[in-house]
Design a protein around this motif. Structure first.
Motif, PDB file in Angstrom:
ATOM      1  N   UNK A   1       0.832  -1.215   0.000  1.00  0.00           N
ATOM      2  CA  UNK A   1       0.000   0.000   0.000  1.00  0.00           C
ATOM      3  C   UNK A   1       0.860   1.255   0.000  1.00  0.00           C
ATOM      4  N   UNK A   2       1.929   1.233   0.756  1.00  0.00           N
ATOM      5  CA  UNK A   2       2.801   2.403   0.816  1.00  0.00           C
ATOM      6  C   UNK A   2       3.455   2.657  -0.536  1.00  0.00           C
ATOM      7  N   UNK A   3       3.868   1.600  -1.223  1.00  0.00           N
ATOM      8  CA  UNK A   3       4.480   1.768  -2.544  1.00  0.00           C
ATOM      9  C   UNK A   3       3.478   2.332  -3.551  1.00  0.00           C
ATOM     10  N   UNK A   4       2.227   1.840  -3.520  1.00  0.00           N
ATOM     11  CA  UNK A   4       1.212   2.357  -4.443  1.00  0.00           C
ATOM     12  C   UNK A   4       0.922   3.827  -4.184  1.00  0.00           C
TER      13      UNK A   4
ATOM     14  N   UNK B   1       2.936   6.056  -2.958  1.00  0.00           N
ATOM     15  CA  UNK B   1       4.063   6.865  -3.427  1.00  0.00           C
ATOM     16  C   UNK B   1       4.013   7.004  -4.948  1.00  0.00           C
ATOM     17  N   UNK B   2       3.659   5.923  -5.675  1.00  0.00           N
ATOM     18  CA  UNK B   2       3.559   5.999  -7.124  1.00  0.00           C
ATOM     19  C   UNK B   2       2.448   6.953  -7.555  1.00  0.00           C
ATOM     20  N   UNK B   3       1.311   6.925  -6.814  1.00  0.00           N
ATOM     21  CA  UNK B   3       0.196   7.811  -7.155  1.00  0.00           C
ATOM     22  C   UNK B   3       0.589   9.282  -6.996  1.00  0.00           C
ATOM     23  N   UNK B   4       1.317   9.573  -5.942  1.00  0.00           N
ATOM     24  CA  UNK B   4       1.752  10.961  -5.736  1.00  0.00           C
ATOM     25  C   UNK B   4       2.720  11.396  -6.832  1.00  0.00           C
ATOM     26  N   UNK B   5       3.610  10.509  -7.251  1.00  0.00           N
ATOM     27  CA  UNK B   5       4.550  10.843  -8.324  1.00  0.00           C
ATOM     28  C   UNK B   5       3.809  11.110  -9.628  1.00  0.00           C
ATOM     29  N   UNK B   6       2.766  10.299  -9.898  1.00  0.00           N
ATOM     30  CA  UNK B   6       2.005  10.477 -11.133  1.00  0.00           C
ATOM     31  C   UNK B   6       1.289  11.830 -11.150  1.00  0.00           C
TER      32      UNK B   6
END
Length: 310
Positions: free
Chosen positions: A252-255, A257-262
Motif C-alpha cells: 500500500x505504501x508503494x502504491x 508513493x507511485x500515485x503521488x509521483x504520477x
C-alpha cells in the motif's frame, strides 16, 4: 695360617654380597654400588650388558663410556651409585657394580599394582587385584590387605561399597617387607525407573492410567500436532499473520508513493503547455534609422538678419 686365609675369603664374600632394591613403576630409584670410593675405574652392568664405565686418570675422572641398552637413556652415575628415572617393568633384574676390580651384585625388583578392570568399579561387578613383582626367578610372597587392614585374597566377587578405599599389597622376600598402595573407587550402578503399567481398558476402548484424574497433564505432556505442541503452532500462526500484515502495508505504501509521483508529473506537464506571458511597456517607438548610402539633404541656410545699430 689357614684360619687367616678362610677369614679373608669370608670377608671377601661378605663384601661382594649385594642388596635387593624394590621400587615401583614410574618412580626414580638409586642403586648403591657398595663401596665408599674408587681410584681406578667404575663399571655398572645389567646382566651382561654394560651401562656405564668411568676411568680415573691422574686423579681425574674421564668421560663415562655408555652402553647401548635402553636403560642407558634413563640412567646416570652419581659419584659411585646408579640412578634410574621413570622405572619400567623391563628394568628389573640383576645389576653388577665393579669398582677397582671388586664386584658387587645387586637385584632390582619392580612392583606394579593394578585392578582389572581398571577405573571405577561398580557395585555388584567382579574385579581382580593384581600385585606383580619382576626381577626374580620365582614369585615372592604377596598378601593383599583391605582398607580396614584385614587380609584378603585380592579377588572381589562381587564388588561391594565397603571395598572403596586404599588397598595395600605386602611383598616379602628374604626377610625384607615392601608395601605398595592401590586406590579403589566404587560407584553405585545407575538405576532406571520402570515404565508405568497401564490399567485395564475402559468402556470406550481407551487405556486409562491410575492417578491421571488427580494429576493433570503438564505442559510437556500436551498432545502433539505433527510433532509440535499446540502453543508452538499458535506462535507460528501469529508470526505468519504479522508477516502478511507487514507485506500488505509495504505494498500500500508503494502504491501511494507511485500515485503521488504520477499527480506531480501531470501537474508539471500542464504548466509547460500554457503560453508564456511577457510584460509590455508603453513607450514611444524608436526613431527609424536613416538608410545608408543616401546623403541627407542639407538644410537651407537661414536668412541673414541685419544688425541693429543704435
Amino acid at each position: 695360617m689357614k684360619t687367616i686365609v678362610w677369614f679373608g675369603i669370608v670377608l671377601g664374600a661378605l663384601s661382594a654380597t649385594g642388596k635387593v632394591f624394590i621400587t615401583k613403576t614410574g618412580t626414580t630409584t638409586i642403586l648403591e654400588c657398595g663401596v665408599n670410593s674408587f681410584s681406578r675405574s667404575l663399571t655398572w652392568n645389567k646382566n651382561n650388558d654394560r651401562i656405564y664405565t668411568i676411568h680415573v686418570r691422574n686423579g681425574f675422572e674421564g668421560m663415562p663410556m655408555k652402553g647401548r641398552i635402553p636403560i642407558v637413556t634413563r640412567s646416570k652415575v652419581k659419584e659411585k651409585n646408579l640412578e634410574i628415572s621413570k622405572v619400567i617393568v623391563e628394568d628389573a633384574g640383576k645389576f653388577t657394580c665393579e669398582a677397582d676390580g671388586q664386584t658387587h651384585h645387586h637385584t632390582l625388583l619392580v612392583v606394579s599394582v593394578s585392578a582389572s578392570p581398571s577405573g571405577s568399579l561398580q557395585v555388584g561387578s567382579e574385579a581382580t587385584l593384581q600385585c606383580q613383582v619382576k626381577g626374580l626367578d620365582s614369585q615372592p610372597e604377596v598378601q593383599w590387605r583391605r582398607p580396614d587392614k584385614s587380609a584378603h585374597s585380592g579377588s572381589l566377587k562381587p564388588v561391594a561399597s565397603s571395598d572403596a578405599g586404599t588397598w595395600q599389597c605386602t611383598i616379602s622376600h628374604d626377610g625384607t617387607i615392601h608395601t605398595e598402595d592401590l586406590e579403589i573407587k566404587v560407584t553405585e550402578p545407575t538405576t532406571t525407573k520402570p515404565a508405568p503399567v497401564p490399567s485395564q481398558n475402559s468402556k470406550d476402548g481407551r487405556k486409562t492410567c491410575p492417578g491421571c484424574a488427580t494429576h493433570p497433564k503438564s505442559r510437556s505432556d500436551a498432545p502433539l500436532i505433527l510433532g509440535l505442541n499446540w502453543w508452538m503452532w499458535l506462535i507460528i500462526g501469529v508470526g505468519c499473520l504479522v508477516v502478511i500484515l507487514l507485506i500488505v502495508f509495504v505494498i500500500c505504501l508503494c502504491k501511494r508513493i507511485k500515485r503521488k509521483k504520477r499527480k506531480l508529473q501531470m501537474k508539471n506537464s500542464r504548466q509547460l503547455k500554457t503560453p508564456k506571458q511577457y510584460c509590455q511597456c508603453n513607450r514611444p517607438a524608436a526613431v527609424a534609422k536613416p538608410r545608408q548610402g543616401r546623403r541627407r539633404d542639407k538644410s537651407s541656410d537661414l536668412p541673414l538678419q541685419p544688425l541693429l545699430i543704435e
